[in-house]
Write an enzyme that holds these catalytic residues in place. Sequence first.
Site, short mmCIF file in Angstrom:
data_model
loop_
_atom_site.label_atom_id
_atom_site.label_comp_id
_atom_site.label_asym_id
_atom_site.label_seq_id
_atom_site.Cartn_x
_atom_site.Cartn_y
_atom_site.Cartn_z
N SER A 3 -9.91 1.60 3.03
CA SER A 3 -9.02 2.31 1.99
C SER A 3 -7.82 1.53 1.46
CB SER A 3 -8.15 3.70 2.77
OG SER A 3 -7.29 2.74 3.89
N SER B 103 -9.91 -0.60 7.13
CA SER B 103 -9.48 -0.41 5.82
C SER B 103 -8.64 -1.72 5.23
CB SER B 103 -8.52 0.57 5.91
OG SER B 103 -9.09 2.05 5.48
N LYS C 54 0.85 -1.18 -0.13
CA LYS C 54 0.02 -0.07 0.18
C LYS C 54 0.77 1.33 0.03
CE LYS C 54 -3.85 2.10 2.69
NZ LYS C 54 -4.74 1.72 3.89
N1 GLN Z 1 -13.08 3.93 6.53
C1 GLN Z 1 -12.71 4.38 7.43
C2 GLN Z 1 -12.30 5.78 7.30
O1 GLN Z 1 -12.67 6.44 6.43
C3 GLN Z 1 -11.36 3.43 7.83
C4 GLN Z 1 -10.30 3.82 7.27
C5 GLN Z 1 -9.01 2.91 7.59
O2 GLN Z 1 -9.15 2.06 8.24
N2 GLN Z 1 -7.83 3.57 7.16
O3 GLN Z 1 -11.76 6.49 8.23
#
Ligand code: GLN
Length: 486
Positions: free
Chosen positions: A142, A166, A67
């Site tokens: 994400s 994410s 990532k």
């Molecule tokens: N969808 C969540 C957010 O937007 C989690 C994102 C994540 O785990 N980095 O914060």
Amino acid sequence: MAGMLELTVAEAAAEIAATELSAAEYFAAWREAAAADELNAYLWTAPEPERHEDLEGPLGGVPIAVKDIFVTEGVPTTAGSRILEGYLPPYTASAVKRMREAGGRVLGKTNMDEFAMGSSNENSAYGPVLNPWDRGRVPGGSSGGSAAAVAGGLAPAALGTDTGGSIRQPASLCGIVGLKPTYGAVSRYGMIAFASSLDQCGSLTRDVTDAALLLAALQGKDLCDSTSVGIEAGIGAPSREDLSGLRFGVPQLTEEGVEAGVREVFEATLRRIEQLGGEIAEVELPSSELGISAYYVLAPAEASSNLARYDGVRYGIRRGGDADLLEMYETTRAEGFGAEVKRRIMLGTYALSSGYYEAYYGQAQKVRTRIAEDFEKAFAAVDFVVTPTSPSVAFELGAKTADPLAMYMNDFFTVPMSLAGIPAISIPAGLAAPDGGGGELPVGFQIAAPAFGEQKLLEAAHALEGALGFAAAAGDAAPWRGGARG
Ligand code: GLN
């Protein structure tokens, strides 16, 4: 060549170690697959290495997608943000180093929601990632690039990060395995910070065995991250094939907003657990209902502080500055950050401002403590807590971009474990049609365990994975069988 791309990480590493497979040919085949990416999963792919060496170790010779939130020395690292365009880090994240020390190598850097804020990958400054099962739909976020790369046959495995879901949610939407370890199991050094008290590195893999293999390599105390502790007993390959003697707790969380198909697959998976000898029990997690509210105060609060460093002076782009320094900061941040990141910075700054601190940040911290206590109580009675990973299957591109609250509800089932700091895994449990109709898409099943209970978690997930036989059931519909490449 297609045959070699269908090997799991464990299988490929074993074949390379036995010299039945050439590491150079294997890497070249994956490079070719990654370079043919039609999903916008990659932001950068590795060139042909000058030498094939240092292949010793459990990941010996296996390329892994990373990532783009992990800094990699001399390799562009953007965290999905315009503000980091052109940034070449002077060092490499500890997790990536460990992966390499185990014999793995970086295959490419994967697309992501900007600074890991999002659940659909549509917040990337470099365009959305497409779901390999249906290119009109999102891969989740994400870590959407990492999930799409693994599910789409563009990488054998990937590193991701999970702050509120994410890793688990994109794994669920793409039909693969996503593991978020206990907070502190893996070093955060060199992982671009979003919400430091929640951020955790983990893996996206085709199966549970590979998740264990990667965690074994990644975990450990790191002097560069004082919050890292590692997993004392280490991690071994899971081998369990039944669930006898294990208790699985199902919380009474609201069922509002959970798709009918997701509920069906969840119920069927509970029956499967019973067939394997596991016991299903009800547990109460009363404060988890408040998880989303608490998370969307705490995570933006931490983000507003962590993102203060992007000022046009130290990293990435610089805009304006002809008039004065302040104008340069403002123009750089206004042009460098996307809309969701700006929303989070404003929410977080507001929640931390004097006069509101107690009402928002203080309250959210109390909820966080309650959620952790709820899990502790639950784990006195059961070994695991299980939920659907995501309330829905992959949704259409654009379906939730205008409605941040609808987007945030994706994290309903994953955020409580993040707030409690405990490990959780998503495994693909079946296929279901979306509520609005359409072709069948993967549904993930989430299993959570007490802190540092990863080995037991992986054993249970391995047994369940074997019984569910998702990959076999998906058959030719599975995109890693060449669908996304073809
Ligand atoms: N969808 C969540 C957010 O937007 C989690 C994102 C994540 O785990 N980095 O914060």
